[in-house]
Design an enzyme around this catalytic site. Structure first.
Site, PDB file in Angstrom:
ATOM      1  N   HIS A  98      26.868  48.808  11.382  1.00  0.00           N
ATOM      2  CA  HIS A  98      26.586  49.119  12.792  1.00  0.00           C
ATOM      3  C   HIS A  98      26.067  50.533  12.913  1.00  0.00           C
ATOM      4  O   HIS A  98      26.573  51.457  12.284  1.00  0.00           O
ATOM      5  CB  HIS A  98      27.821  48.926  13.675  1.00  0.00           C
ATOM      6  CG  HIS A  98      29.054  49.607  13.162  1.00  0.00           C
ATOM      7  ND1 HIS A  98      29.789  49.108  12.110  1.00  0.00           N
ATOM      8  CD2 HIS A  98      29.665  50.744  13.546  1.00  0.00           C
ATOM      9  CE1 HIS A  98      30.804  49.908  11.871  1.00  0.00           C
ATOM     10  NE2 HIS A  98      30.759  50.922  12.718  1.00  0.00           N
ATOM     11  N   HIS A 100      25.588  53.726  15.294  1.00  0.00           N
ATOM     12  CA  HIS A 100      26.081  54.370  16.515  1.00  0.00           C
ATOM     13  C   HIS A 100      24.921  55.121  17.177  1.00  0.00           C
ATOM     14  O   HIS A 100      24.257  55.939  16.522  1.00  0.00           O
ATOM     15  CB  HIS A 100      27.151  55.417  16.184  1.00  0.00           C
ATOM     16  CG  HIS A 100      28.435  54.859  15.657  1.00  0.00           C
ATOM     17  ND1 HIS A 100      29.534  54.647  16.465  1.00  0.00           N
ATOM     18  CD2 HIS A 100      28.826  54.506  14.418  1.00  0.00           C
ATOM     19  CE1 HIS A 100      30.538  54.186  15.740  1.00  0.00           C
ATOM     20  NE2 HIS A 100      30.144  54.090  14.486  1.00  0.00           N
TER      21      HIS A 100
END
Ligand code: 5GP
Length: 139
Positions: A98, A100
């Site tokens: 993921h 950010h």
């Protein structure tokens, strides 16, 4: 056992999804470091960046490229810190790649990405040469 992000993607747990396409999804972080803190993930579970196939990596970057200005404009940010925690030792808690996107504001009290490391190493020129050569040989 699927990751929390897969559960979000499959609608099993709620999230504020702000973008999705065939390979990627973006949603607000549940514990934001700033208003608009957004996570961009591949739909499929890959633990680390080098597990992500090249075509998915291309789509992931395309979504990051799309979402950075969308996030900045939505919260009127001055800038963004865009980063991956890649591996547990780097602070990755969810084993599903993921990115950010953290909105940044003048005077927000945060630091640059250089603030993440511990003690800085004192490396001699020959050590730097060796490291560079080693990386180059693996790239
Ligand atoms: P990491 O430390 O793995 O790089 O970041 C994981 C991020 O996922 C954290 O910023 C955390 O707040 C966020 N997060 C963890 N669980 C959930 C959740 O259930 N929903 C959402 N939207 N974000 C989550």
């Amino acid at each position: 056992m699927s990751t929390i992000f897969t559960q979000i993607i499959e609608g099993e747990i709620p999230a504020r999804i702000v973008y999705e396409d065939g390979t990627t999804v973006a949603f607000l972080d549940a514990n934001p470091l700033a208003p608009g803190h957004t996570l961009v993930v591949p739909r499929d579970e890959f633990e680390r960046l080098d597990d992500v196939p090249a075509d998915v990596a291309t789509d992931l970057y395309e979504t990051i490229h799309r979402m950075v200005p969308a996030v900045e404009d939505a919260v009127d940010a001055d800038a963004t810190t865009v980063a991956f925690n890649n591996g547990e030792a780097a602070g990755q808690e969810v084993p599903h790649v993921h990115c950010h996107i953290v909105p940044r504001f003048e005077g927000d009290g945060g630091g640059p990405i250089h603030a993440i490391a511990g003690d800085r190493p004192d490396l001699a020129d020959d050590e730097l040469d060796d490291i560079a050569a080693d990386i180059e040989s693996r790239a």
